[in-house]
Design a protein around this motif. Structure first.
Motif, short mmCIF file in Angstrom:
data_model
loop_
_atom_site.label_atom_id
_atom_site.label_comp_id
_atom_site.label_asym_id
_atom_site.label_seq_id
_atom_site.Cartn_x
_atom_site.Cartn_y
_atom_site.Cartn_z
N UNK A 93 -6.30 6.65 -17.69
CA UNK A 93 -5.42 5.49 -17.46
C UNK A 93 -5.82 4.81 -16.16
N UNK A 94 -6.06 3.53 -16.21
CA UNK A 94 -6.51 2.78 -15.04
C UNK A 94 -5.45 1.87 -14.44
N UNK A 95 -4.31 1.73 -15.10
CA UNK A 95 -3.28 0.79 -14.64
C UNK A 95 -2.23 1.43 -13.74
N UNK A 96 -2.37 2.73 -13.49
CA UNK A 96 -1.43 3.44 -12.62
C UNK A 96 -2.25 4.16 -11.55
N UNK A 97 -1.93 3.97 -10.27
CA UNK A 97 -2.69 4.64 -9.21
C UNK A 97 -2.26 6.09 -9.03
N UNK A 98 -3.18 6.93 -8.60
CA UNK A 98 -2.85 8.33 -8.35
C UNK A 98 -1.81 8.46 -7.25
N UNK A 99 -1.74 7.49 -6.39
CA UNK A 99 -0.77 7.53 -5.28
C UNK A 99 0.67 7.51 -5.76
N UNK A 100 0.89 7.07 -7.01
CA UNK A 100 2.24 6.98 -7.56
C UNK A 100 2.72 8.27 -8.20
N UNK A 101 1.82 9.25 -8.35
CA UNK A 101 2.15 10.47 -9.08
C UNK A 101 3.00 11.43 -8.25
N UNK A 102 3.72 12.29 -8.96
CA UNK A 102 4.53 13.32 -8.33
C UNK A 102 4.04 14.70 -8.77
N UNK A 103 4.22 15.67 -7.90
CA UNK A 103 3.81 17.04 -8.19
C UNK A 103 4.65 17.61 -9.33
N UNK A 157 9.38 16.95 -1.63
CA UNK A 157 8.01 17.45 -1.68
C UNK A 157 7.01 16.30 -1.73
N UNK A 158 7.33 15.27 -2.51
CA UNK A 158 6.46 14.09 -2.58
C UNK A 158 6.22 13.49 -1.21
N UNK A 159 7.30 13.32 -0.46
CA UNK A 159 7.21 12.70 0.87
C UNK A 159 6.31 13.52 1.79
N UNK A 160 6.41 14.85 1.68
CA UNK A 160 5.58 15.72 2.51
C UNK A 160 4.11 15.64 2.11
N UNK A 161 3.83 15.73 0.81
CA UNK A 161 2.45 15.74 0.33
C UNK A 161 1.77 14.39 0.57
N UNK A 162 2.52 13.31 0.52
CA UNK A 162 1.93 11.98 0.75
C UNK A 162 1.50 11.81 2.20
N UNK A 163 2.06 12.59 3.09
CA UNK A 163 1.60 12.54 4.48
C UNK A 163 0.21 13.16 4.60
N UNK A 164 -0.08 14.16 3.76
CA UNK A 164 -1.38 14.82 3.78
C UNK A 164 -2.46 13.98 3.10
N UNK A 165 -2.09 13.32 1.99
CA UNK A 165 -3.03 12.46 1.29
C UNK A 165 -2.25 11.39 0.53
N UNK A 166 -2.04 10.23 1.13
CA UNK A 166 -1.24 9.18 0.48
C UNK A 166 -1.88 8.62 -0.78
N UNK A 167 -3.19 8.74 -0.92
CA UNK A 167 -3.88 8.20 -2.08
C UNK A 167 -3.88 9.15 -3.28
N UNK A 168 -3.78 10.45 -3.01
CA UNK A 168 -3.85 11.44 -4.09
C UNK A 168 -2.99 12.66 -3.74
N UNK A 169 -1.69 12.46 -3.57
CA UNK A 169 -0.84 13.57 -3.13
C UNK A 169 -0.73 14.69 -4.15
N UNK A 170 -0.87 14.37 -5.43
CA UNK A 170 -0.62 15.38 -6.46
C UNK A 170 -1.80 16.35 -6.63
N UNK A 171 -2.90 16.09 -5.93
CA UNK A 171 -3.99 17.07 -5.97
C UNK A 171 -3.53 18.42 -5.44
N UNK A 172 -2.51 18.39 -4.59
CA UNK A 172 -2.01 19.64 -4.01
C UNK A 172 -1.25 20.49 -5.02
#
Length: 253
Positions: free
Chosen positions: A186-196, A225-240
């Motif tokens: 999917x190309x119309x949704x950025x990884x930055x919008x995802x949640x763990x 948790x989202x807010x915390x992980x986005x501080x570590x990587x705002x572009x790809x927080x759900x990689x964690x």
């Protein structure tokens, strides 16, 4: 542990488990079986829907779903006859049964014929930086064709304070494009919008690491948790998710 040290630790663990060999023991292998976009989406959505309990059992049940659909999920959704749907009645995975399976086929057909497919629905209703409102709107559209309460419970609603673990996992599979575990079609949704995909394992590890304070695994905990992980990587927080899951399941952290 300092924040910089914690980030380095999580980055290392995420890379350790975000590898191709992870697929062999995970339900994400089901959509990896296909090459057509719609087949991947439907296989992933169904596999994620039943992803609770023992992972071997989940994979076995998801493979049965694909077999019942002739290993052509999109074609089955779009052209299934009443006799085809009747064959689904034999399916059971925990509380998800053949009645639910047939209702999901109807819901998917509605999404593809009336709303241009799964990606279009989730992308169109995205609000702000997250996907929670989008998940809520998707559920309304998806269940237009059925009013069965027992089937509705198989798609969680973040607006009812659910962490919506399984559908957030599905979105991770579809959106993240790292050429390893996740498919990234999917190309119309950025990884930055995802949640763990928050569950017992990831929640417990997150609390032990000081990433999460709330005790319940609900929508409020997910937002924290989202807010915390986005501080570590705002572009790809759900990689964690790979780090939290791997630490909990494989390392007993």
């Amino acid at each position: 542990m300092k924040q910089s040290e914690l980030k380095s630790f999580l980055d290392e663990k995420a890379d350790l488990y975000n590898r191709m060999d992870f697929i062999t023991s995970d339900p994400v292998q089901i959509p990896h079986r296909f090459t057509q976009k719609e087949d991947i989406e439907i296989a992933g959505f169904l596999a994620a829907t039943i992803a609770w309990g023992n992972r071997k059992s989940i994979i076995s049940s998801a493979n049965k779903m694909m077999d019942l659909m002739g290993n052509a999920p999109y074609d089955f959704v779009m052209s299934a006859t009443e006799d085809d749907l009747a064959r689904l009645q034999s399916f059971v995975h925990r509380t998800f049964n053949g009645q639910d399976f047939a209702a999901f086929v109807h819901g998917l057909k509605h999404v593809y014929t009336e709303h241009r497919g799964l990606e279009a629905v989730f992308a169109r209703h995205r609000n702000g930086n997250g996907m929670q409102q989008s998940i809520c709107e998707f559920k309304k559209i998806f269940f237009t064709t059925t009013d069965s309460p027992r089937t509705h419970k198989h798609v969680s609603d973040p607006m009812n304070n659910s962490a919506a673990k399984r559908i957030n996992m599905f979105l991770r599979w579809m959106v993240r494009d790292d050429r390893r575990v996740d498919l990234g079609i999917w190309t119309s949704i950025p990884a930055s919008a995802l949640s763990c995909p928050l569950d017992v394992h990831s929640g417990n590890v997150a609390r032990k690491l000081g990433l999460l304070q709330r005790k319940q695994n609900d929508a409020k905990a997910l937002a924290e948790l989202d807010a915390t992980l986005r501080k570590f990587d705002p572009n790809d927080p759900v990689k964690y998710d790979f780090a939290l899951f791997g630490l909990g399941v494989f390392e007993g952290f």
